[in-house]
Write an enzyme that holds these catalytic residues in place. Structure first.
Site, PDB file in Angstrom:
ATOM      1  N   ASP A  64       0.864  -1.186   0.000  1.00 44.21           N
ATOM      2  CA  ASP A  64       0.000   0.000   0.000  1.00 44.21           C
ATOM      3  C   ASP A  64       0.897   1.232   0.000  1.00 44.21           C
ATOM      4  O   ASP A  64       1.679   1.435   0.939  1.00 44.21           O
ATOM      5  CB  ASP A  64      -0.889  -0.014   1.252  1.00 44.21           C
ATOM      6  CG  ASP A  64      -1.947   1.076   1.247  1.00 44.21           C
ATOM      7  OD1 ASP A  64      -1.674   2.166   0.710  1.00 44.21           O
ATOM      8  OD2 ASP A  64      -3.039   0.849   1.786  1.00 44.21           O
ATOM      9  N   TYR A 151     -11.575  12.001  -3.736  1.00 48.56           N
ATOM     10  CA  TYR A 151     -10.846  11.705  -4.970  1.00 48.56           C
ATOM     11  C   TYR A 151     -10.393  12.983  -5.662  1.00 48.56           C
ATOM     12  O   TYR A 151      -9.208  13.161  -5.961  1.00 48.56           O
ATOM     13  CB  TYR A 151     -11.739  10.880  -5.898  1.00 48.56           C
ATOM     14  CG  TYR A 151     -11.061  10.434  -7.175  1.00 48.56           C
ATOM     15  CD1 TYR A 151     -10.033   9.489  -7.149  1.00 48.56           C
ATOM     16  CD2 TYR A 151     -11.451  10.936  -8.407  1.00 48.56           C
ATOM     17  CE1 TYR A 151      -9.419   9.063  -8.317  1.00 48.56           C
ATOM     18  CE2 TYR A 151     -10.850  10.518  -9.584  1.00 48.56           C
ATOM     19  CZ  TYR A 151      -9.825   9.584  -9.535  1.00 48.56           C
ATOM     20  OH  TYR A 151      -9.213   9.167 -10.695  1.00 48.56           O
ATOM     21  N   HIS A 187     -13.122  -3.181 -14.112  1.00 55.49           N
ATOM     22  CA  HIS A 187     -13.794  -3.959 -13.071  1.00 55.49           C
ATOM     23  C   HIS A 187     -15.292  -3.993 -13.388  1.00 55.49           C
ATOM     24  O   HIS A 187     -15.902  -2.948 -13.629  1.00 55.49           O
ATOM     25  CB  HIS A 187     -13.561  -3.312 -11.705  1.00 55.49           C
ATOM     26  CG  HIS A 187     -13.885  -4.188 -10.550  1.00 55.49           C
ATOM     27  ND1 HIS A 187     -15.168  -4.616 -10.273  1.00 55.49           N
ATOM     28  CD2 HIS A 187     -13.089  -4.737  -9.595  1.00 55.49           C
ATOM     29  CE1 HIS A 187     -15.148  -5.377  -9.193  1.00 55.49           C
ATOM     30  NE2 HIS A 187     -13.899  -5.473  -8.762  1.00 55.49           N
TER      31      HIS A 187
END
Length: 318
Positions: A64, A151, A187
């Site tokens: 990460d 975001y 996805h």
């Protein structure tokens, strides 16, 4: 291919098991480089990189990037961050950490290595724009406290950090603002419009349009986008960006839905639902700078790209 071993690079791609990242890893390996794929697998998929398992130039590191990473590389592409509203709103605090701390950690690594680093930014930095199409000079109209802000503002802060590292430390940076991109390896449950429509059409379910369908988007096929990223990374140091990368061919969401239903041979009807908060009404890149500095423009038409995408999702269901 590198003309000699001297030109062969060891390249780190964060988010390398994701939709865009895995295609970038493929391209860099095809170009003859060694690639470290770094991904925490939150939205990445082992399926996207399974074909590379035995490739001698491929290395996978599960990590990460909100935590520091100590490796050696000649270039860094920072693509790590969930990019669809479904995923980035699932854990908004972690989304912001990924953008901001991830930028700090990859920039710190690039500073130590004195290597080029590219940030995958986004058209979302423009927010719900008052200028159309959006040039890189437009500062944007973004809500800093809305549900998409983790975001939008995370990416805006990452851009700030990249340019401050250049000003303060002379770091060779590149910033790409990526507009809507689609293609195989998306996805199936990421909530983005192309994957949503294709999956619904193939399953014969109603196509869900949020709002009245008059809002517009511009869709770039993944191979075109990856070519733009590589061209930006290889451009002279003074070409830092930000540079818009996307397809300027604009269409309404309603027209996209009809096209996908037709191409999929689907019986799906179309249903309408309320427009999410802060969803932009228009999105179209001004790519004059990419044409001028990178000699880049999209080459794959929408119907050709959608055909490949529909085939991919159809194969997933087989």
């Amino acid at each position: 291919m590198p003309s000699s071993d001297k030109d062969k690079k060891r390249i780190m791609v964060t988010g390398g098991a994701g939709f865009l990242g895995s295609h970038l890893v493929d391209r860099l390996l095809d170009d003859g480089h060694d690639v470290m794929c770094v991904d925490n697998m939150f939205t990445g998929s082992r399926r996207n990189i399974a074909h590379l398992r035995d490739h001698p130039g491929f290395e996978f590191i599960r990590h990460d990037i909100s935590q520091p990473l100590h490796v050696e590389a000649d270039q860094i592409y920072n693509l790590a961050c969930p990019a669809s509203p479904v995923h980035y709103q699932f854990d908004p605090v972690q989304t912001t950490k990924t953008s901001v701390l991830g930028a700090i950690n990859t920039l710190g690594l690039a500073k130590r290595l004195r290597c080029r680093i590219l940030q995958a930014s986004t058209s979302e930095v423009y927010g719900d724009p008052e200028v159309h199409p959006q040039p890189e000079s437009y500062p944007g109209r973004v809500n800093p406290i809305g549900p998409r802000s983790c975001y939008d503002e995370g990416k805006r802060c990452a851009e700030t950090l990249f340019f401050d590292y250049r000003r303060q430390h002379g770091l060779p940076i590149k910033v790409a603002r990526i507009f809507n991109t689609y293609g195989p390896r998306m996805h199936p449950n990421d909530g983005r419009v192309v994957s949503n429509f294709v999956v619904q059409a193939l399953e014969g379910r109603p196509i869900t349009i949020y709002g009245d369908g008059s809002q517009t988007r511009s869709f770039c096929y993944v191979s075109d986008l990856i070519d733009g990223l590589v061209r930006l990374m290889e451009a002279p140091d003074e070409t830092t960006g930000p540079i818009n990368l996307g397809n300027p061919a604009e269409m309404t969401i309603a027209d996209l839905a009809k096209l996908i239903v037709e191409m999929a041979g689907s019986p799906s009807s179309i249903e309408f639902a309320p427009l999410p908060e802060d969803d932009p009404r228009q999105r179209q890149p001004d790519i004059r700078l990419a044409k001028e500095r990178l000699d880049w423009q999209p080459r794959v038409g929408l119907e050709d790209g959608l055909a490949s995408t529909i085939d991919y999702f159809r194969a997933l269901r087989a």
